[in-house]
Design an enzyme around this catalytic site. Structure first.
Site, PDB file in Angstrom:
ATOM      1  N   HIS A 229      40.931 123.127  61.186  1.00  0.00           N
ATOM      2  CA  HIS A 229      39.997 123.182  62.312  1.00  0.00           C
ATOM      3  C   HIS A 229      40.507 124.112  63.405  1.00  0.00           C
ATOM      4  O   HIS A 229      40.365 123.835  64.584  1.00  0.00           O
ATOM      5  CB  HIS A 229      39.793 121.779  62.891  1.00  0.00           C
ATOM      6  CG  HIS A 229      39.031 120.863  62.006  1.00  0.00           C
ATOM      7  ND1 HIS A 229      39.167 119.508  62.030  1.00  0.00           N
ATOM      8  CD2 HIS A 229      38.103 121.121  61.046  1.00  0.00           C
ATOM      9  CE1 HIS A 229      38.364 118.965  61.134  1.00  0.00           C
ATOM     10  NE2 HIS A 229      37.713 119.920  60.526  1.00  0.00           N
TER      11      HIS A 229
ATOM     12  N   HIS B 270      32.441 124.275  61.439  1.00  0.00           N
ATOM     13  CA  HIS B 270      33.343 123.190  61.064  1.00  0.00           C
ATOM     14  C   HIS B 270      34.823 123.620  61.045  1.00  0.00           C
ATOM     15  O   HIS B 270      35.659 122.938  61.627  1.00  0.00           O
ATOM     16  CB  HIS B 270      32.934 122.643  59.700  1.00  0.00           C
ATOM     17  CG  HIS B 270      33.647 121.410  59.309  1.00  0.00           C
ATOM     18  ND1 HIS B 270      33.050 120.172  59.294  1.00  0.00           N
ATOM     19  CD2 HIS B 270      34.934 121.207  58.944  1.00  0.00           C
ATOM     20  CE1 HIS B 270      33.946 119.262  58.934  1.00  0.00           C
ATOM     21  NE2 HIS B 270      35.095 119.865  58.723  1.00  0.00           N
TER      22      HIS B 270
ATOM     23  N   GLU C  43      35.344 113.506  53.836  1.00  0.00           N
ATOM     24  CA  GLU C  43      35.207 114.831  53.228  1.00  0.00           C
ATOM     25  C   GLU C  43      36.157 115.061  52.044  1.00  0.00           C
ATOM     26  O   GLU C  43      36.389 116.204  51.657  1.00  0.00           O
ATOM     27  CB  GLU C  43      35.462 115.906  54.283  1.00  0.00           C
ATOM     28  CG  GLU C  43      34.385 115.946  55.355  1.00  0.00           C
ATOM     29  CD  GLU C  43      34.411 117.281  56.062  1.00  0.00           C
ATOM     30  OE1 GLU C  43      33.422 118.014  55.943  1.00  0.00           O
ATOM     31  OE2 GLU C  43      35.425 117.586  56.714  1.00  0.00           O
TER      32      GLU C  43
END
Lengths: 255, 255, 255, 255
Positions: free
Chosen positions: C107, C175, C86
């Site tokens: 997260h 996410h 990512e």
């Protein structure tokens, strides 16, 4: 002369400072404060002064960081140390409340929700009986409009002290809470159990139905008793921070 | 003569005291108690006596702190040690319940909300099956009006023991809960899983919809099975406190 | 020749990398990330490059893992190290936002619920005042249909950067969240306090009644002040991770 | 002859057992299990056998505790070690699911509330995408009436395996949940993220409003990706338990 600047502390002052350093570590270890927040105590021999750390996270305070202030929150002998921006809270409360010998500006998360929702705390159990005296909510915006959300002037601190009145705890909207007590131990106890109680109260509100609070004469009697046993949690919490700094994670002495 | 006052403990008593010290550390480590709360056990060879620490935080109890009491909660040989104010709870329950050999006065946060809201606990899972026998709620105010919220007299303790009846757990409004068991291990197990269950039950209530509890014959069978495996969590929890006092944070033995 | 491949880092770059390694450990220790998530910073002397660890859990990052990328997220000198899938998020934001010098893909659990429910975060307290600039919600499904829920292409990353706009925080449905700042310390501060605020906001919503948020001029002033004291929590958090790697569990230096 | 009884383990088996011991410690450290619960893996070279610890808390498992069972859950060479009462769960699933090479019986608290309320888990984020395949709820009472709430017979285990069907996770009312995977790492990953997801889902339900779950093709793609990076959290979690057993509290290697 260098010798002239040497700062001499009496045994009584040394002991008070050691306690204040412990209190800083305890409130950090118990989650009462995060990197911000502060705890002060009235000077042990001069009631017109108070002791408070320089501008550092409570967990990292050491004896050399403890500064002395007059009740206008002017440092007596700063020696280059920067004070907390919000020290005025402490001075204003010591001025307004001769019965108070310790003040804590806490940043505990549960209390913040009660402050934001303007819901007073009410005691759920005997150890939080001190809340029965009321938990006024201070919104700096009501008094001073748009600010940076810190109490950084004598005027703002006086408004906060007036809002506190004779209570043990004040909720400070968008910032945290203030707990005061007749001694450092009682103030630490109250800062801790205010947060503990906020958590219980929120959960009881979520469970639904009427909540039986500790109230009236019961609260007065419970608070009197708890103030007499303030040594117990203090000793435990102190043992925990001492053990941590030695690399163990237990609050038990090794015997 | 000094020699005369020397206190001799049998091997059986020594072993019991060692277990009781471990139980104190376990309930502190597992969050069942904070700086307050207490755990006792019936004397291993004299059922008319019980063992309980002097007035100290459970996490800090050592063998030298364990005192012996008769069932009126009079210390046998105090040797200057101050007992807990609430020791009468223990004596009254041992008198009323011959099947009980251990009593814990816990201060776990989730149970306090159920006590304040007068909502009984009901078992959510097999390890809390002992709750199916009922969790009566004791409000000292209903019996004695305004008090300091502590059970400090034989009369108050007898009222609490009557409220407990034949149950394993009693919720004590504004204070905590009491868990009892046929052995120290089972009492510790129950004090812990009462809190664990309160947390689950509160969450299930928040999720909404009907909750399937462990109940009826299922609860009886589950409780019987769990009592037979009480050694497993005890050994784990004990290993954890031993490891902590050695400065590691693991409950695993080093092999 | 082996000597030719030796990689020379300037003092300035070395210092930046040391800070970035600390930031990785801090965000893991403070629960901002779990085994996944990443933090980058713009190269200290070349604004067209950024620094980001190879594909490893933040808690385990060391200086040798830090890679250099251009703003298209192409590694400059990979030397066999695999980058994060990512990484494009970082490059796209550095391109779109010259004011941003650090990007974190977090997260944290509470923020995930706000993202899933499409509820924006709003500041509950002075330290989260940066949220007043808006917390747009990015749902990759709205832009690219069914994906593996990772931003793994330049196009996806550009869509995310466009959604972020001029805000400090973006919620990334299913996410996590992205926090950006003018410096590494401010980005870490924001990633942490976004999660802290989500927790407070959820609790205030559960308590019921109107919530007083930090807003308008008050939020601007509070954010300005907090950015000036970003060293305080950084120093504390850094001391905590250093202490942990030495086997103590305290953030206090031993003095 | 004593020599005859010496148990010889191949290198492959030794490595598998080492992994299984690590998995036991990881699931305890990450809160997936308490003193109870168990994790097994299919034998690395004989698919008709599986490996599972003797009857001990997962946190305390060592290599010598790992026993071998056939798919009827009969121990191959018990050497005096007592197996778990619930081992039949493992054998029944290995029989029914050739794709499964690891089974975990977890006792995570949040999942228990979903099981009691009969609310299926649905994936809130990419790492829990495996939940999109369904999370059937098994209530032993529906099949066998009043039991001790443990799966202790082959028949009960077969009923549970039938309820699981082709899913990755089954909620087991009043007891816990079962997670399965093609490898030990994936099973551990799923047991952990099922609990993580339950927490997120409960919070999102409390926030109110529609929740956007990870679903359809998106869930399939996300799960495929996550299975390819299962090494990352495993390495981190393993480092944490290794560090703990050495007396540090960090998952970072000391470099």
């Amino acid at each position: 002369m260098a010798a002239k600047r040497k700062y001499v502390r009496s045994d009584e002052l040394r002991a008070a400072i050691a306690d204040l350093v412990d209190a800083n570590h305890i409130i950090a270890d118990q989650g009462v404060v995060d990197g911000f927040g502060h705890v002060s105590m009235r000077h042990p021999t001069n009631p017109l002064r108070y002791l408070l750390s320089k501008n550092v996270a409570p967990e990292q305070v050491s004896a050399a960081d403890i500064m002395e202030f007059d009740l206008d929150s002017v440092p007596i002998d700063a020696r280059g140390r920067s004070p907390y921006l919000e020290r005025f809270i402490h001075g204003a409360i010591y001025k307004a409340r001769p019965d108070v010998n310790s003040v804590i500006n806490a940043h505990s998360p549960w209390v913040l929700s009660f402050a934001a929702n303007k819901i007073p705390l009410r005691p759920m159990h005997n150890k939080a009986a001190f809340l029965a005296g009321g938990t006024p909510i201070f919104d700096i915006r009501d008094h001073f409009g748009a600010t940076n959300m810190l109490v950084t002037t004598p005027e703002q601190a006086e408004a906060l002290a007036r809002a506190l009145g004779g209570s043990a705890v004040l909720l400070y909207r968008g910032h945290g809470h203030v707990a005061v007590g007749p001694s450092l131990r009682v103030a630490v106890f109250r800062a801790y159990y205010a947060e503990f109680n906020a958590r219980l109260q929120a959960r009881s509100m979520a469970l639904g139905g009427p909540i039986t609070f500790v109230e009236g004469e019961e609260a007065v009697l419970a608070d009197e008793t708890m103030q007499r046993v303030d040594t117990r949690p203090w000793d435990l919490w102190k043992a925990k921070v001492k053990a941590k700094s030695k690399g163990t994670s237990s609050g038990r002495a090794r015997r």
